[in-house]
Design a protein around this motif. Structure first.
Motif, mmCIF file in Angstrom:
data_model
loop_
_atom_site.group_PDB
_atom_site.id
_atom_site.type_symbol
_atom_site.label_atom_id
_atom_site.label_comp_id
_atom_site.label_asym_id
_atom_site.label_seq_id
_atom_site.Cartn_x
_atom_site.Cartn_y
_atom_site.Cartn_z
ATOM 1 N N UNK A 88 121.544 -20.439 77.009
ATOM 2 C CA UNK A 88 120.525 -20.230 78.040
ATOM 3 C C UNK A 88 119.137 -20.592 77.514
ATOM 4 N N UNK A 89 118.824 -20.163 76.284
ATOM 5 C CA UNK A 89 117.507 -20.468 75.716
ATOM 6 C C UNK A 89 117.351 -21.959 75.472
ATOM 7 N N UNK A 90 118.399 -22.630 75.025
ATOM 8 C CA UNK A 90 118.332 -24.080 74.802
ATOM 9 C C UNK A 90 118.144 -24.824 76.122
ATOM 10 N N UNK A 91 118.779 -24.327 77.166
ATOM 11 C CA UNK A 91 118.644 -24.974 78.471
ATOM 12 C C UNK A 91 117.213 -24.854 78.987
ATOM 13 N N UNK A 92 116.573 -23.720 78.746
ATOM 14 C CA UNK A 92 115.204 -23.512 79.232
ATOM 15 C C UNK A 92 114.200 -24.428 78.539
ATOM 16 N N UNK A 93 114.462 -24.773 77.272
ATOM 17 C CA UNK A 93 113.522 -25.646 76.547
ATOM 18 C C UNK A 93 114.043 -27.077 76.460
ATOM 19 N N UNK A 94 115.105 -27.381 77.252
ATOM 20 C CA UNK A 94 115.632 -28.743 77.386
ATOM 21 C C UNK A 94 116.092 -29.299 76.028
ATOM 22 N N UNK A 95 116.940 -28.532 75.332
ATOM 23 C CA UNK A 95 117.542 -28.996 74.082
ATOM 24 C C UNK A 95 119.049 -29.127 74.282
ATOM 25 N N UNK A 96 119.601 -30.208 73.767
ATOM 26 C CA UNK A 96 121.028 -30.483 73.898
ATOM 27 C C UNK A 96 121.780 -29.803 72.751
ATOM 28 N N UNK A 97 122.691 -28.888 73.068
ATOM 29 C CA UNK A 97 123.451 -28.179 72.040
ATOM 30 C C UNK A 97 124.480 -29.074 71.366
ATOM 31 N N UNK A 98 124.791 -30.212 71.972
ATOM 32 C CA UNK A 98 125.713 -31.152 71.323
ATOM 33 C C UNK A 98 125.100 -31.779 70.074
ATOM 34 N N UNK A 99 123.790 -31.657 69.907
ATOM 35 C CA UNK A 99 123.108 -32.213 68.740
ATOM 36 C C UNK A 99 123.197 -31.289 67.527
ATOM 37 N N UNK A 100 123.794 -30.100 67.707
ATOM 38 C CA UNK A 100 123.931 -29.161 66.589
ATOM 39 C C UNK A 100 125.041 -29.660 65.670
ATOM 40 N N UNK A 101 124.703 -29.956 64.418
ATOM 41 C CA UNK A 101 125.689 -30.470 63.460
ATOM 42 C C UNK A 101 126.104 -29.421 62.444
ATOM 43 N N UNK A 102 125.350 -28.327 62.334
ATOM 44 C CA UNK A 102 125.682 -27.294 61.357
ATOM 45 C C UNK A 102 125.118 -25.955 61.777
ATOM 46 N N UNK A 103 125.669 -24.894 61.214
ATOM 47 C CA UNK A 103 125.177 -23.554 61.502
ATOM 48 C C UNK A 103 125.421 -22.677 60.287
ATOM 49 N N UNK A 104 124.570 -21.688 60.121
ATOM 50 C CA UNK A 104 124.700 -20.751 59.011
ATOM 51 C C UNK A 104 124.412 -19.351 59.519
ATOM 52 N N UNK A 121 132.757 -20.515 69.215
ATOM 53 C CA UNK A 121 132.284 -20.935 70.544
ATOM 54 C C UNK A 121 131.380 -22.166 70.444
ATOM 55 N N UNK A 122 130.636 -22.293 69.350
ATOM 56 C CA UNK A 122 129.842 -23.511 69.148
ATOM 57 C C UNK A 122 130.750 -24.721 69.005
ATOM 58 N N UNK A 123 131.853 -24.537 68.277
ATOM 59 C CA UNK A 123 132.777 -25.659 68.086
ATOM 60 C C UNK A 123 133.538 -25.975 69.359
ATOM 61 N N UNK A 124 133.849 -24.965 70.161
ATOM 62 C CA UNK A 124 134.596 -25.191 71.403
ATOM 63 C C UNK A 124 133.729 -25.835 72.474
ATOM 64 N N UNK A 125 132.488 -25.374 72.617
ATOM 65 C CA UNK A 125 131.669 -25.751 73.772
ATOM 66 C C UNK A 125 130.524 -26.708 73.449
ATOM 67 N N UNK A 126 130.130 -26.817 72.182
ATOM 68 C CA UNK A 126 128.989 -27.667 71.848
ATOM 69 C C UNK A 126 129.424 -28.883 71.038
ATOM 70 N N UNK A 127 129.772 -28.671 69.768
ATOM 71 C CA UNK A 127 130.134 -29.778 68.881
ATOM 72 C C UNK A 127 131.352 -29.378 68.056
ATOM 73 N N UNK A 128 132.502 -29.985 68.297
ATOM 74 C CA UNK A 128 133.711 -29.615 67.546
ATOM 75 C C UNK A 128 133.588 -29.854 66.042
ATOM 76 N N UNK A 129 132.682 -30.759 65.634
ATOM 77 C CA UNK A 129 132.514 -31.092 64.215
ATOM 78 C C UNK A 129 131.436 -30.252 63.535
ATOM 79 N N UNK A 130 130.930 -29.245 64.224
ATOM 80 C CA UNK A 130 129.864 -28.407 63.669
ATOM 81 C C UNK A 130 130.345 -27.721 62.391
ATOM 82 N N UNK A 131 129.540 -27.810 61.326
ATOM 83 C CA UNK A 131 129.889 -27.255 60.018
ATOM 84 C C UNK A 131 129.302 -25.851 59.900
#
Length: 592
Positions: A88-104, A121-131
């Motif tokens: 929801x927060x990413x949508x409000x500031x117009x950021x694409x969650x598919x661009x997320x390549x990693x998370x910690x 959920x990030x891997x299922x809905x945003x980027x399956x290759x997210x590290x």
């Protein structure tokens, strides 16, 4: 009253406008970077709200940044609830969650869960290759927790440290005695020495708490912390003191416990371990730390611990000798001051529980399996060896994630270029190729060419590009303080991942060569290995949202936090004035 309300409203509007402008700058940089990683953590504030910090890590030009993006209240702390909030927060500031390549994240199940955690959920809905990376700072802290709770002597030591600090800090009368003694023996110190409590969240708290009571490397025994602490307890228990019987009894109990040789030796063992673990823990909290440096540091720490274990006889005997020399000096000082109290200089006879006698069954020929060894040998096996074994097993079990990616990162290290000029190891760069979507043959070819030409490039690099053309995101920790091979401040070593990336950046800008391997380096530097930036954010939150400002609105607090943190950004005053003016007709008439 109306004028006062207008002034307060104007301040809030100004803070909100500046905070939004700062966030817009960060969002624009993220879009320019094209890919980024997220760091997420939460904490409870003074108003009992669960504050969720969403930070981003990205590479822009040749700089690595970690910035606060949003601070929001999380009412649903489940994995799917956190994902929906971030989406929801990413949508409000117009950021694409598919661009997320990693998370910690930390090790909480709602964060790291592979089925219902945030990372799943990030891997299922945003980027399956997210590290996903379990924050290495938290992992090392868990290793130290395991090692400090593994045996009776360890538990007794740190329980005694906590009780000693609590005994001093819980009474202003006892603190007055401590203050008077400190002024007598430490006249040159402007600050009053205090004992540190063992905190639940501070990663270095056990090291600080133990070091505040006893240290073995102090040059002058007369000024030692341990001797001062003993004088303090002796002053409390003296017949001339006016403390009650309960206080004297507690002080006497602490004295008896701190006079045991086993306790002093256990403290020496942990202080010896902290000398190599604490610098690594501090360095893992550095800004812009990359995967390869973090992996090398944790590997070196593991090798140092293994070396202590394998050379256990020599190191353990040296620790015993150092402790005995230290105790001898302390006892000598007590004797010179005519104090009838001594610390034991050898193992107590009852320091180890007696060997249990096991009745033999009919026809059984075996005797007790526990060998009858000396107290010193048993202490070495059951305390020293056991502590190190727990650390080694815990590190080998916890630091195992993303091993394939780490092997590829090793190939990118300039230190290994001599070994890959002719050919790369089998199956190298496969994982990196899969993540960056660049052909493994292209990556291999460009990396080998870059490795072959690297020495020539670095020789001419400083002459071709002046130092003023390079921009680095420096870290505040120096190499000498952290005892490391190289720090993030280096800009001329030409022997680390960061220097190789900066050289590639300049080459790509000038000629476009090595573009694919440049993208691979950029991808690796984008990946986070810790989420300590969130921890820094929470320290700022405590300064802004206090008990006196517990009712501050979320928007204003977030704006003030952005202003406090992002001080390196310059905001155009005209834009701020025009934005505020557009908020009402009267302000527009007065300001425009």
């Amino acid at each position: 009253m109306h004028v006062k309300n207008c002034i307060e409203l104007s301040k809030k509007r100004k803070a909100g406008v500046i905070g939004n402008l700062l966030r817009e700058k960060i969002v624009n940089e993220l879009k320019e970077a094209q890919s980024f990683s997220i760091l997420v953590d939460s904490t409870q504030d003074v108003a009992v709200l669960d504050q969720l910090a969403i930070c981003v890590r990205y590479v822009l030009k040749n700089n690595v940044y970690e910035k606060l993006l949003k601070l929001v209240v999380a009412y649903d702390s489940s994995g799917i609830g956190l994902y929906n909030l971030i989406a929801k927060e990413f949508s409000e500031i117009d950021l694409d969650m598919n661009k997320i390549v990693g998370c910690s994240f930390d090790g909480a199940s709602n964060m790291k869960g592979v089925y219902n955690g945030l990372q799943s959920h990030l891997k299922k809905n945003a980027n399956p290759s997210c590290i996903y990376t379990h924050c290495l700072g938290h992992v090392l802290n868990l290793v130290m927790v395991d090692s400090s709770e593994c045996c009776k002597n360890a538990e007794f030591l740190f329980g005694l440290v906590q009780q000693s600090a609590t005994f001093l800090l819980d009474s202003h009368k006892r603190m007055k005695v401590w203050s008077d003694l400190t002024k007598q023996t430490h006249k040159s110190h402007d600050k009053l020495r205090k004992l540190n409590l063992i905190g639940a969240t501070r990663w270095w708290s056990k090291d600080k708490a133990l070091s505040s009571i006893i240290q073995f490397n102090e040059p002058n025994v007369k000024d030692s912390r341990f001797l001062l602490f003993l004088h303090f307890l002796l002053e409390i228990t003296s017949s001339e003191s006016k403390f009650d019987a309960k206080t004297k009894y507690t002080a006497h109990t602490l004295l008896q416990n701190w006079s045991k040789f086993e306790i002093i030796l256990t403290a020496a063992i942990y202080l010896d371990i902290f000398t190599i673990s604490s610098p690594v823990s501090k360095f893992l909290q550095s800004r812009s730390l990359n995967y390869l440096i973090a992996f090398n540091m944790t590997t070196n720490l593991l090798n140092q611990i293994k070396e202590k274990r394998y050379n256990g006889d020599e190191i353990f005997n040296k620790l015993i000798s150092d402790v005995q020399n230290f105790i001898t000096k302390i006892n000598k000082e007590l004797e010179l001051n005519d104090i009838d109290f001594r610390i034991k200089n050898k193992f107590s006879k009852n320091s180890v529980s007696r060997v249990p006698k096991i009745n033999k069954m009919p026809g059984e020929l075996a005797s007790d399996e526990r060998p009858d060894v000396s107290t010193e040998k048993r202490f070495k096996v059951e305390t020293y060896n056991y502590i190190l074994d727990i650390m080694i097993n815990s590190m080998e079990k916890r630091f195992v994630s993303n091993s394939e990616l780490l092997k590829d990162c090793i190939c990118l290290d300039p230190k290994n270029f001599k070994n890959i000029k002719s050919c790369l190891p089998v199956n190298s760069l496969l994982k990196l190729s899969e993540l960056t979507k660049i052909s493994v043959h292209v990556l291999t070819s460009e990396l080998q060419q870059f490795a072959i030409q690297y020495d020539t490039i670095t020789k001419n690099f400083n002459d071709t590009f002046s130092k003023n053309d390079l921009s680095f995101d420096n870290d505040s920790n120096s190499e000498s303080e952290l005892n490391i091979d190289h720090s993030l401040e280096c800009n001329t070593c030409n022997n680390c991942l960061r220097c190789a990336f900066n050289i590639l950046y300049e080459i790509v800008q000038q000629s476009g060569s090595f573009n694919n391997i440049y993208l691979a380096y950029k991808f690796v530097l984008t990946l986070p290995c810790t989420q300590v930036t969130c921890e820094r954010i929470f320290s700022k939150v405590k300064n802004i949202k206090t008990k006196l400002r517990s009712l501050i609105s979320q928007d204003i607090m977030e704006a003030l936090l952005m202003i406090n943190i992002e001080r390196d950004y310059v905001v155009d005053k005209e834009i701020v004035v025009n934005t505020i003016a557009k908020s009402s007709t009267e302000l527009s008439r007065l300001l425009i």
